[in-house]
Design a protein around this motif. Sequence first.
Motif, PDB file in Angstrom:
ATOM      1  N   VAL A   1       0.849  -1.193   0.000  1.00 39.73           N
ATOM      2  CA  VAL A   1       0.000   0.000   0.000  1.00 39.73           C
ATOM      3  C   VAL A   1       0.886   1.244   0.000  1.00 39.73           C
ATOM      4  O   VAL A   1       1.855   1.328   0.750  1.00 39.73           O
ATOM      5  CB  VAL A   1      -0.957   0.015   1.221  1.00 39.73           C
ATOM      6  N   ASP A   2       0.540   2.194  -0.875  1.00 36.57           N
ATOM      7  CA  ASP A   2       1.256   3.471  -0.909  1.00 36.57           C
ATOM      8  C   ASP A   2       0.540   4.451   0.025  1.00 36.57           C
ATOM      9  O   ASP A   2      -0.381   5.155  -0.390  1.00 36.57           O
ATOM     10  CB  ASP A   2       1.297   3.989  -2.353  1.00 36.57           C
ATOM     11  N   PHE A   3       0.960   4.479   1.278  1.00 40.05           N
ATOM     12  CA  PHE A   3       0.317   5.343   2.272  1.00 40.05           C
ATOM     13  C   PHE A   3       0.747   6.809   2.113  1.00 40.05           C
ATOM     14  O   PHE A   3       0.154   7.683   2.740  1.00 40.05           O
ATOM     15  CB  PHE A   3       0.640   4.864   3.690  1.00 40.05           C
ATOM     16  N   SER A   4       1.783   7.058   1.293  1.00 35.39           N
ATOM     17  CA  SER A   4       2.284   8.436   1.177  1.00 35.39           C
ATOM     18  C   SER A   4       1.300   9.327   0.411  1.00 35.39           C
ATOM     19  O   SER A   4       1.391  10.539   0.461  1.00 35.39           O
ATOM     20  CB  SER A   4       3.647   8.431   0.472  1.00 35.39           C
ATOM     21  N   ARG A   5       0.339   8.708  -0.310  1.00 29.03           N
ATOM     22  CA  ARG A   5      -0.582   9.487  -1.149  1.00 29.03           C
ATOM     23  C   ARG A   5      -1.815   9.963  -0.387  1.00 29.03           C
ATOM     24  O   ARG A   5      -2.659  10.630  -0.945  1.00 29.03           O
ATOM     25  CB  ARG A   5      -1.059   8.635  -2.345  1.00 29.03           C
ATOM     26  N   PHE A   6      -1.945   9.537   0.877  1.00 27.38           N
ATOM     27  CA  PHE A   6      -3.232   9.732   1.547  1.00 27.38           C
ATOM     28  C   PHE A   6      -3.301  11.002   2.402  1.00 27.38           C
ATOM     29  O   PHE A   6      -4.249  11.187   3.157  1.00 27.38           O
ATOM     30  CB  PHE A   6      -3.581   8.518   2.414  1.00 27.38           C
ATOM     31  N   GLY A   7      -2.287  11.870   2.285  1.00 31.07           N
ATOM     32  CA  GLY A   7      -2.302  13.126   3.039  1.00 31.07           C
ATOM     33  C   GLY A   7      -2.318  12.928   4.551  1.00 31.07           C
ATOM     34  O   GLY A   7      -3.019  13.643   5.274  1.00 31.07           O
ATOM     35  N   LEU A   8      -1.563  11.944   5.024  1.00 30.21           N
ATOM     36  CA  LEU A   8      -1.542  11.664   6.467  1.00 30.21           C
ATOM     37  C   LEU A   8      -0.782  12.761   7.203  1.00 30.21           C
ATOM     38  O   LEU A   8       0.192  13.315   6.691  1.00 30.21           O
ATOM     39  CB  LEU A   8      -0.865  10.316   6.732  1.00 30.21           C
ATOM     40  N   HIS A   9      -1.252  13.092   8.383  1.00 28.50           N
ATOM     41  CA  HIS A   9      -0.613  14.134   9.187  1.00 28.50           C
ATOM     42  C   HIS A   9      -0.729  13.740  10.651  1.00 28.50           C
ATOM     43  O   HIS A   9      -1.427  12.773  10.982  1.00 28.50           O
ATOM     44  CB  HIS A   9      -1.284  15.486   8.929  1.00 28.50           C
ATOM     45  N   GLU A  10      -0.086  14.494  11.518  1.00 28.69           N
ATOM     46  CA  GLU A  10      -0.160  14.181  12.944  1.00 28.69           C
ATOM     47  C   GLU A  10      -1.620  14.176  13.382  1.00 28.69           C
ATOM     48  O   GLU A  10      -2.362  15.090  13.035  1.00 28.69           O
ATOM     49  CB  GLU A  10       0.631  15.206  13.761  1.00 28.69           C
ATOM     50  N   GLY A  11      -2.023  13.145  14.087  1.00 28.31           N
ATOM     51  CA  GLY A  11      -3.418  13.038  14.522  1.00 28.31           C
ATOM     52  C   GLY A  11      -4.266  12.207  13.572  1.00 28.31           C
ATOM     53  O   GLY A  11      -5.421  11.906  13.870  1.00 28.31           O
ATOM     54  N   SER A  12      -3.713  11.825  12.393  1.00 28.61           N
ATOM     55  CA  SER A  12      -4.461  10.984  11.460  1.00 28.61           C
ATOM     56  C   SER A  12      -4.664   9.601  12.046  1.00 28.61           C
ATOM     57  O   SER A  12      -3.934   9.180  12.953  1.00 28.61           O
ATOM     58  CB  SER A  12      -3.688  10.820  10.140  1.00 28.61           C
ATOM     59  N   GLU A  13      -5.653   8.893  11.485  1.00 33.02           N
ATOM     60  CA  GLU A  13      -5.905   7.509  11.896  1.00 33.02           C
ATOM     61  C   GLU A  13      -6.210   6.698  10.659  1.00 33.02           C
ATOM     62  O   GLU A  13      -6.956   7.150   9.796  1.00 33.02           O
ATOM     63  CB  GLU A  13      -7.133   7.445  12.805  1.00 33.02           C
ATOM     64  N   ILE A  14      -5.657   5.497  10.586  1.00 39.95           N
ATOM     65  CA  ILE A  14      -5.959   4.606   9.471  1.00 39.95           C
ATOM     66  C   ILE A  14      -6.795   3.454  10.014  1.00 39.95           C
ATOM     67  O   ILE A  14      -6.458   2.874  11.047  1.00 39.95           O
ATOM     68  CB  ILE A  14      -4.662   4.083   8.819  1.00 39.95           C
ATOM     69  N   GLU A  15      -7.895   3.169   9.320  1.00 34.42           N
ATOM     70  CA  GLU A  15      -8.739   2.053   9.747  1.00 34.42           C
ATOM     71  C   GLU A  15      -8.808   1.011   8.641  1.00 34.42           C
ATOM     72  O   GLU A  15      -8.875   1.351   7.464  1.00 34.42           O
ATOM     73  CB  GLU A  15     -10.157   2.542  10.024  1.00 34.42           C
ATOM     74  N   LEU A  16      -8.816  -0.253   9.043  1.00 32.10           N
ATOM     75  CA  LEU A  16      -8.979  -1.356   8.106  1.00 32.10           C
ATOM     76  C   LEU A  16     -10.281  -2.057   8.437  1.00 32.10           C
ATOM     77  O   LEU A  16     -10.577  -2.302   9.603  1.00 32.10           O
ATOM     78  CB  LEU A  16      -7.839  -2.372   8.243  1.00 32.10           C
ATOM     79  N   ASP A  17     -11.035  -2.384   7.403  1.00 32.39           N
ATOM     80  CA  ASP A  17     -12.291  -3.086   7.641  1.00 32.39           C
ATOM     81  C   ASP A  17     -12.548  -4.061   6.495  1.00 32.39           C
ATOM     82  O   ASP A  17     -12.043  -3.866   5.392  1.00 32.39           O
ATOM     83  CB  ASP A  17     -13.437  -2.069   7.744  1.00 32.39           C
ATOM     84  N   ILE A  18     -13.325  -5.096   6.777  1.00 29.04           N
ATOM     85  CA  ILE A  18     -13.699  -6.044   5.727  1.00 29.04           C
ATOM     86  C   ILE A  18     -15.207  -6.008   5.579  1.00 29.04           C
ATOM     87  O   ILE A  18     -15.938  -6.118   6.567  1.00 29.04           O
ATOM     88  CB  ILE A  18     -13.257  -7.491   6.070  1.00 29.04           C
ATOM     89  N   GLU A  19     -15.640  -5.833   4.341  1.00 30.58           N
ATOM     90  CA  GLU A  19     -17.074  -5.818   4.069  1.00 30.58           C
ATOM     91  C   GLU A  19     -17.406  -7.062   3.259  1.00 30.58           C
ATOM     92  O   GLU A  19     -16.798  -7.309   2.212  1.00 30.58           O
ATOM     93  CB  GLU A  19     -17.404  -4.551   3.281  1.00 30.58           C
ATOM     94  N   VAL A  20     -18.368  -7.847   3.757  1.00 33.50           N
ATOM     95  CA  VAL A  20     -18.763  -9.059   3.036  1.00 33.50           C
ATOM     96  C   VAL A  20     -19.746  -8.663   1.941  1.00 33.50           C
ATOM     97  O   VAL A  20     -20.717  -7.955   2.192  1.00 33.50           O
ATOM     98  CB  VAL A  20     -19.400 -10.078   3.998  1.00 33.50           C
ATOM     99  N   THR A  21     -19.456  -9.108   0.706  1.00 31.15           N
ATOM    100  CA  THR A  21     -20.310  -8.715  -0.419  1.00 31.15           C
ATOM    101  C   THR A  21     -21.137  -9.887  -0.926  1.00 31.15           C
ATOM    102  O   THR A  21     -22.050  -9.720  -1.706  1.00 31.15           O
ATOM    103  CB  THR A  21     -19.451  -8.196  -1.585  1.00 31.15           C
ATOM    104  N   GLU A  22     -20.786 -11.078  -0.455  1.00 27.36           N
ATOM    105  CA  GLU A  22     -21.391 -12.285  -1.038  1.00 27.36           C
ATOM    106  C   GLU A  22     -21.508 -13.296   0.098  1.00 27.36           C
ATOM    107  O   GLU A  22     -20.572 -13.482   0.850  1.00 27.36           O
ATOM    108  CB  GLU A  22     -20.380 -12.812  -2.055  1.00 27.36           C
ATOM    109  N   HIS A  23     -22.668 -13.890   0.251  1.00 29.90           N
ATOM    110  CA  HIS A  23     -22.801 -14.882   1.320  1.00 29.90           C
ATOM    111  C   HIS A  23     -22.846 -16.271   0.731  1.00 29.90           C
ATOM    112  O   HIS A  23     -23.547 -16.510  -0.221  1.00 29.90           O
ATOM    113  CB  HIS A  23     -24.031 -14.592   2.173  1.00 29.90           C
ATOM    114  N   GLY A  24     -22.042 -17.179   1.320  1.00 33.64           N
ATOM    115  CA  GLY A  24     -21.856 -18.509   0.730  1.00 33.64           C
ATOM    116  C   GLY A  24     -22.845 -19.530   1.074  1.00 33.64           C
ATOM    117  O   GLY A  24     -23.798 -19.642   1.611  1.00 33.64           O
TER     118      GLY A  24
END
Lengths: 419, 118
Positions: free
Chosen positions: A396-419
Motif C-alpha cells: 500500500v502506498d500510504f504516502s498518497r493519503f495526506g496523512l498528518h499528525e493526529g491521522s488515523e488509518i482504519e482497516l475493515d472487511i465488508e462481506v459482499t457475497e454470502h456462501g
Amino acid sequence: MRTYDVTVIGGGPAGLAAALSAHGEGAKTLLVEREARLGGILKQCIHDGFGLVRFQEKLTGPEYAQRFILRFQQAGISCAVQTFVTRAERAGEGFDVTLVNRDGVGTIRTKTLVLATGCRERTAKQVSIHGTRPAGVFTAGTAQHFTNLLGQLPTKKCVILGSGDIGLIMARRLTLEGAQVLGVYEAKPTPSGLTRNIHQCLHDYGIPLYLSHTVTRVLGAGRLTAVEVAQVDGSMRPIPGTEEVVECDGLILSVGLIPENELAQSLGVELDPKTKGPVCDGQLMTSVDGVFSCGNALHVNDLVDYVSESGELAGRNAARYAAAPRRTVPIRPSPALLYAVPQRLDLDRDNSETALYFRSREVLDGCVLRVRADGREVFSKRYPFLRPPEIERLNVDFSRFGLHEGSEIELDIEVTEHG
Amino acid sequence: MDELVCIVCPRGCTLSAEREGDTIRVTGNGCKRGAEFARMELTAPKRTLCTTVRTTIPGVPVLPVKVSAEIPKEKIFPVMAAINAATVDRPVAMGGVVLENVLGLGVDVVAASALLDG
C-alpha cells in the motif's frame, strides 16, 4: 568491548535475512544463535513447499535455509552460535547485550537490535487438559524434532489435538513412518491449518478430522494409554455425555504458536495483544527506538517467504537507523480482522510501499478490504475468499493519503457475497 | 463434476473439474497450474515425498531426503519402504543421489539437506 552497528538475535530465516540485509547496507553486523547450527526451525521442517513466493520453487525447509546460510557465510558476517542472550539494556545511544557461551559471559555494545527470536508452541499446560502426567504427550514441534532430526518415532498410535499446520504435517509424517494417526481433533468449527494441508496431509492418508471436538483428559500412569475426547459447543465448552475414550500411546499437540518476546519485554517494547508481537511501524521498528522485530517474533507467519521479507526490511532499517523524534499514526483493524501488521506508520519515513499483512477473523466468501484514512476510503481490494489461517499481504502506498499528525488509518472487511 | 482443492501453492483454490468427452474442463483455479493439477489428479495423481534416511555418520542419525520428481500416489508407501531399508554410510551433499531410479520409477531419492556437505 566489541561494538556493532546491528546485532541480530536469532539465526532462523528471519535473523539470517536481517543480518544479510544489514550487512548489505554496510553495517557492522553480529548474528547471535543459541543452537549449534543456523536455520532455526527450518532444520526440522523436512517437508517441501517453502520458497514458492521467493524462488518459484518447492524447497524443503533445510534447502530453503541453506540458500541463506550460504550467502551469510560467503558475506563473512560475524556469527556467534551456541550463544545465549541473557540480557539487553539501553547504554548510551545503543544497547549492551550480555552473551553466555562456552567461552563464558561477555558483553557487546550495539547501536541497534533486531529481535528475530521466532515463536514457541503452546503446551499442554496452556490448554488445560485434565488427568495424569504420563509420558507420550508431545507438542507437534517436539514430535517433529524426534522424528526428523533424531530419527526416533515418538508414538505408534496417536491422537492429534489441534489442526495447526505443524500438526497436519506431523499427521502425514508419522503415518509415512508407520505410526497410526487415529484422528485430528479441533475445538474450533473450522480448521486452523492451510486448506491444502488438510487435503495433502489428512485426506490423502484417510486421517479423519473431527471439528468442534477436543481432548478433555489424558489417561495412563507411566505412559499414555488413552485420551478422552468430547464434542464442544459454540463457546468451545465440552458437551456432557459426548465423551469417548480413544486408546493411544501418543497425544500430539498443535494448538497454536506464540511469538517469543521475553527479551523484547525486558527492553520495554510494547506488545500488540492481537499478534502477541511488538507494535511496529512500516520499517518494523518497535516502540523502543533502535529495536526492530521480524519473522515469527513479530507475528506468526504461515509462509517462510514472508518471514525472510520481514527480516530483510528490519535489517535494512536497523542499518539505516538514526535517532530522531518520531511522529506516528495508528493503523487500526476492525473486529472483522484478527490482526494487521504494521500497527502504525512513522510520518517521517518512506511509506510509499508498505507491506501490509492481515488475517480475517472468520472464514469469509466474497468480500472487500477497505482502508480508510481519517474516515475517507483511500484503498480497497476485493477477495474471492478470506480464511484466518491464510495470511494476506498487500503493498500500500500510504504516502498518497495526506496523512498528518493526529491521522488515523482504519482497516475493515465488508462481506459482499454470502456462501 | 468433481470438486478438488489445489495443493500446488498455499492459496488452496477450490477447483471444479468436469469431464467433457476426452477433455476435462477446470474452473475455480487462480492460475494455470491449478488446471494442470486437476487434470492430473483425475487421471494419474502424483505426489512429492519428503522423508529421512538412516545414516551411520556420527551426530547425524538421519538425513532429510526427497524424490527428485513427483511419483504416482500409490507408490508412496513402496518408496518409503525402499528408503527405510537403506542406510547412508558416506557423506552425501545436498542434491546428491541417495537411491538411484528408486523402484524403477525414473526418479532418484536425493539429499534435501546440507547436513553432510563437506
